[in-house]
Design an enzyme around this catalytic site. Structure first.
Site, PDB file in Angstrom:
ATOM      1  N   TYR A   1       0.852  -1.193   0.000  1.00 25.80           N
ATOM      2  CA  TYR A   1       0.000   0.000   0.000  1.00 25.80           C
ATOM      3  C   TYR A   1       0.878   1.230   0.000  1.00 25.80           C
ATOM      4  O   TYR A   1       1.802   1.336   0.808  1.00 25.80           O
ATOM      5  CB  TYR A   1      -0.913   0.029   1.239  1.00 25.80           C
ATOM      6  CG  TYR A   1      -2.370  -0.064   0.839  1.00 25.80           C
ATOM      7  CD1 TYR A   1      -2.947   0.958   0.085  1.00 25.80           C
ATOM      8  CD2 TYR A   1      -3.144  -1.157   1.169  1.00 25.80           C
ATOM      9  CE1 TYR A   1      -4.270   0.870  -0.321  1.00 25.80           C
ATOM     10  CE2 TYR A   1      -4.462  -1.257   0.762  1.00 25.80           C
ATOM     11  CZ  TYR A   1      -5.024  -0.225   0.014  1.00 25.80           C
ATOM     12  OH  TYR A   1      -6.317  -0.316  -0.397  1.00 25.80           O
TER      13      TYR A   1
ATOM     14  N   GLU B   1      -0.402   4.776  -0.695  1.00 22.93           N
ATOM     15  CA  GLU B   1      -1.164   6.010  -0.950  1.00 22.93           C
ATOM     16  C   GLU B   1      -0.261   7.226  -0.771  1.00 22.93           C
ATOM     17  O   GLU B   1       0.513   7.299   0.187  1.00 22.93           O
ATOM     18  CB  GLU B   1      -2.358   6.091   0.000  1.00 22.93           C
ATOM     19  CG  GLU B   1      -3.465   5.126  -0.398  1.00 22.93           C
ATOM     20  CD  GLU B   1      -4.490   4.912   0.695  1.00 22.93           C
ATOM     21  OE1 GLU B   1      -4.057   4.737   1.855  1.00 22.93           O
ATOM     22  OE2 GLU B   1      -5.684   4.917   0.393  1.00 22.93           O
TER      23      GLU B   1
ATOM     24  N   ASP C   1      -6.392  13.593 -25.438  1.00 21.90           N
ATOM     25  CA  ASP C   1      -6.436  12.205 -24.960  1.00 21.90           C
ATOM     26  C   ASP C   1      -5.840  11.363 -26.078  1.00 21.90           C
ATOM     27  O   ASP C   1      -6.497  11.085 -27.073  1.00 21.90           O
ATOM     28  CB  ASP C   1      -7.887  11.824 -24.663  1.00 21.90           C
ATOM     29  CG  ASP C   1      -8.048  10.344 -24.343  1.00 21.90           C
ATOM     30  OD1 ASP C   1      -7.046   9.606 -24.379  1.00 21.90           O
ATOM     31  OD2 ASP C   1      -9.197   9.927 -24.067  1.00 21.90           O
TER      32      ASP C   1
ATOM     33  N   THR D   1      -3.466   6.117 -22.282  1.00 20.58           N
ATOM     34  CA  THR D   1      -3.308   4.774 -21.749  1.00 20.58           C
ATOM     35  C   THR D   1      -1.863   4.361 -21.999  1.00 20.58           C
ATOM     36  O   THR D   1      -1.163   4.966 -22.818  1.00 20.58           O
ATOM     37  CB  THR D   1      -4.214   3.752 -22.468  1.00 20.58           C
ATOM     38  OG1 THR D   1      -3.880   3.759 -23.860  1.00 20.58           O
ATOM     39  CG2 THR D   1      -5.691   4.103 -22.303  1.00 20.58           C
TER      40      THR D   1
ATOM     41  N   LYS E   1      -1.809   0.597 -25.288  1.00 18.75           N
ATOM     42  CA  LYS E   1      -2.184   0.510 -26.709  1.00 18.75           C
ATOM     43  C   LYS E   1      -0.906   0.599 -27.554  1.00 18.75           C
ATOM     44  O   LYS E   1      -0.043  -0.255 -27.388  1.00 18.75           O
ATOM     45  CB  LYS E   1      -3.242   1.571 -27.006  1.00 18.75           C
ATOM     46  CG  LYS E   1      -4.523   1.310 -26.179  1.00 18.75           C
ATOM     47  CD  LYS E   1      -5.648   2.297 -26.431  1.00 18.75           C
ATOM     48  CE  LYS E   1      -6.827   1.994 -25.512  1.00 18.75           C
ATOM     49  NZ  LYS E   1      -7.929   2.970 -25.650  1.00 18.75           N
TER      50      LYS E   1
ATOM     51  N   ARG F   1      -1.483  -2.582 -18.775  1.00 16.62           N
ATOM     52  CA  ARG F   1      -2.749  -1.848 -18.718  1.00 16.62           C
ATOM     53  C   ARG F   1      -2.615  -0.719 -17.717  1.00 16.62           C
ATOM     54  O   ARG F   1      -2.145  -0.930 -16.598  1.00 16.62           O
ATOM     55  CB  ARG F   1      -3.904  -2.742 -18.257  1.00 16.62           C
ATOM     56  CG  ARG F   1      -4.111  -3.985 -19.052  1.00 16.62           C
ATOM     57  CD  ARG F   1      -5.538  -4.458 -18.919  1.00 16.62           C
ATOM     58  NE  ARG F   1      -6.381  -3.643 -19.751  1.00 16.62           N
ATOM     59  CZ  ARG F   1      -6.462  -3.771 -21.076  1.00 16.62           C
ATOM     60  NH1 ARG F   1      -5.783  -4.691 -21.708  1.00 16.62           N
ATOM     61  NH2 ARG F   1      -7.231  -2.973 -21.762  1.00 16.62           N
TER      62      ARG F   1
HETATM   63  C1  LIG Z   1      -8.929   3.361 -24.808  1.00 17.29           C
HETATM   64  C2  LIG Z   1      -9.266   4.779 -24.601  1.00 17.29           C
HETATM   65  C3  LIG Z   1      -9.549   5.294 -23.328  1.00 17.29           C
HETATM   66  C4  LIG Z   1      -9.806   4.463 -22.102  1.00 17.29           C
HETATM   67  O1  LIG Z   1      -8.947   3.553 -21.704  1.00 17.29           O
HETATM   68  P1  LIG Z   1      -9.327   2.409 -20.633  1.00 17.29           P
HETATM   69  O2  LIG Z   1      -7.994   2.025 -20.146  1.00 17.29           O
HETATM   70  O3  LIG Z   1     -10.044   1.363 -21.399  1.00 17.29           O
HETATM   71  O4  LIG Z   1     -10.180   3.025 -19.570  1.00 17.29           O
HETATM   72  C5  LIG Z   1      -9.720   6.656 -23.194  1.00 17.29           C
HETATM   73  N1  LIG Z   1      -9.657   7.474 -24.259  1.00 17.29           N
HETATM   74  C6  LIG Z   1      -9.417   7.011 -25.496  1.00 17.29           C
HETATM   75  C7  LIG Z   1      -9.357   7.984 -26.623  1.00 17.29           C
HETATM   76  C8  LIG Z   1      -9.243   5.644 -25.718  1.00 17.29           C
HETATM   77  O5  LIG Z   1      -9.048   5.208 -26.966  1.00 17.29           O
END
Ligand SMILES: *Cc1c(COP(=O)(O)O)cnc(C)c1O
Length: 436
Positions: free
Chosen positions: A52, A54, A204, A230, A233, A239
């Site tokens: 933990y 935090e 994003d 993220t 990807k 993840r």
């Molecule tokens: C995949 C994605 C997310 C969210 O990701 P998670 O890890 O699945 O919550 C947010 N914004 C965009 C543009 C995405 O493609």
């Protein structure tokens, strides 16, 4: 405590083993997926999950964080170096949480955000009615031009000046073209000048972060107040997600004149204690490992190959009479338009799955069908490129997809494609010495 998984829980062990087999024996074209390295995988399965912690490095609520501080600080330093960011928070559990914290840091419930239309490639967290974003904030949307399915930045500017949002959001889950982040900045500045209030710019880049890190896509970091991504990807890490931002809040004098926090502190407070509890230390350490990988020269080569492979795949599809939204791709993903084939995304996704080609059904811009059975299939090349696939293999994949579309009601043709994909996958072993 000492019994291994296979002995203690054969049901779970079997499922994991079968998942490895599925990954090995299929063409993974889901644009948001990738395969992590052995080192990243190993880090996720370490005792760091027990702790933990935090708080933040050197400012923790619990004792015993001297080693956790090392891994989190490495993740922060490497992300800063990789993206050239002023401040990075590496604790968000996933992309959705990163976006939630980013909104919370500078917006109040009811504030206005202008983002990409979900049906044109935006994300759930960009204002979907069933998502926290759509419930807490007032979203309005810009979309693509109906003639070429590309963003029309003059139109984005027009809508932004009309809507006067407190935040302009540039982020996409299914947009195959390059984003002009500098133009987004100009638009946010215009809105700020007109309203005298201030309009933040957030990007994003969940999908394209790997391309940005490799500097083969326009760079949002210098021009945006906040950038979320993220890590799993194109970036090819575990993840999770990170938030990058400027140290200073450019509109503090307007929105928060008496506040003591700069933007970096606001982001950190929004993540913890605002939105999350204890960080996932094993995942943060795995992010550090992934960022080290992304700082190696071969990562740039990998991202270049991802884009080359996507171009080749798009070309092959079009040569085989398959429509592709916007007539091609600049990045790692392609949106197939099934309108001409008179097929629904649901049945095509299923038929491709039978042929061991893994994709997802997706809305296309101006879709006339429902989100549950839309007119599109989204595909991408990050995972197969990790496996070593190059242009020649992409041509085979493209022809295979076209064949499935042509012969969707012919089980023997689908079986032929499956056999071809199986033999192709054998030539590119995935985690060769792994049992499960
Ligand atoms: C995949 C994605 C997310 C969210 O990701 P998670 O890890 O699945 O919550 C947010 N914004 C965009 C543009 C995405 O493609």
């Amino acid at each position: 405590m000492l019994e291994n998984l296979k002995n203690f829980d054969p049901e779970v062990a079997d499922a994991v083993k079968n998942e490895l087999k599925r990954e090995r024996e299929g063409a993974e074209l889901i644009a948001s997926e990738n395969f992590v390295s052995r080192a990243v995988l190993e880090t996720m399965g370490t005792v760091l999950t027990n702790k933990y912690s935090e708080g933040y490095p050197n400012k923790r609520y619990y004792a015993g964080n001297e080693f956790i501080d090392i891994t989190e600080q490495l993740a922060i330093n490497r992300a800063k170096q990789l993206f050239g960011a002023e401040h990075v928070n590496v604790q968000p559990h996933a992309g959705s949480q990163a976006n939630m914290a980013a909104y919370m840091a500078i917006l109040n419930p009811g504030d206005k955000i202008l983002g990409m239309d979900l049906a044109h490639g935006g994300h759930l967290t960009h204002g979907s009615k069933v998502n926290f974003s759509g419930k807490l904030y007032k979203f309005s949307a810009y979309g693509v031009n109906p003639d070429n399915c590309m963003l029309d930045m003059d139109e984005v500017a027009r809508i932004a000046l009309e809507e006067k949002p407190k935040m302009l959001l540039a982020g996409f889950s299914a947009y195959p073209r390059e984003i002009d982040f500098a133009r987004f900045r100009k638009i946010a500045d215009e809105v700020s000048n007109v309203t005298g209030q201030g309009c933040y710019l957030m990007a994003d880049v969940a999908h394209i972060a790997g391309l940005i890190a490799a500097k083969i896509h326009s760079d949002p970091i210098p021009v945006c107040d906040i950038v979320t991504t993220t890590t799993h990807k194109t970036l090819r890490g575990p993840r999770g997600a990170i938030i990058m931002c400027k140290e200073e809040d450019r509109f503090k004098h307007i929105f928060d004149p008496d506040g003591k926090k700069n933007l970096a502190r606001k982001i950190d407070s929004a993540v913890f204690p605002g939105m999350q509890g204890g960080p996932l230390d094993h995942m943060i350490a795995a992010k550090a490992v992934a960022f080290k990988e992304a700082l190696q020269p071969d990562f740039v080569e990998y991202q270049k190959q991802v884009v080359k492979n996507a171009s080749m795949l798009a070309e092959t599809l079009m040569e085989n009479d398959v429509d592709v939204v916007s007539g091609g791709t600049d990045n790692h993903l392609i949106l197939i338009d099934l309108t001409k084939n008179n097929l629904g995304g649901k049945e095509v996704e299923l038929a491709l799955d039978k042929a061991h080609i893994f994709t997802n059904k997706n809305m296309i811009p101006f879709d006339k069908r429902s989100p549950f059975d839309p007119s599109g299939i989204r595909i991408g090349t990050p995972a197969l490129t990790t496996r070593g696939f190059k242009e020649d293999e992409m041509a085979i994949i493209g022809e295979s997809i076209a064949k499935v579309l042509r012969c969707i009601n012919d089980p023997s043709a689908i079986e032929e494609v499956r056999q071809e994909i199986l033999s192709l996958c054998k030539d590119f072993p995935l985690y060769p010495d792994m049992e499960y």
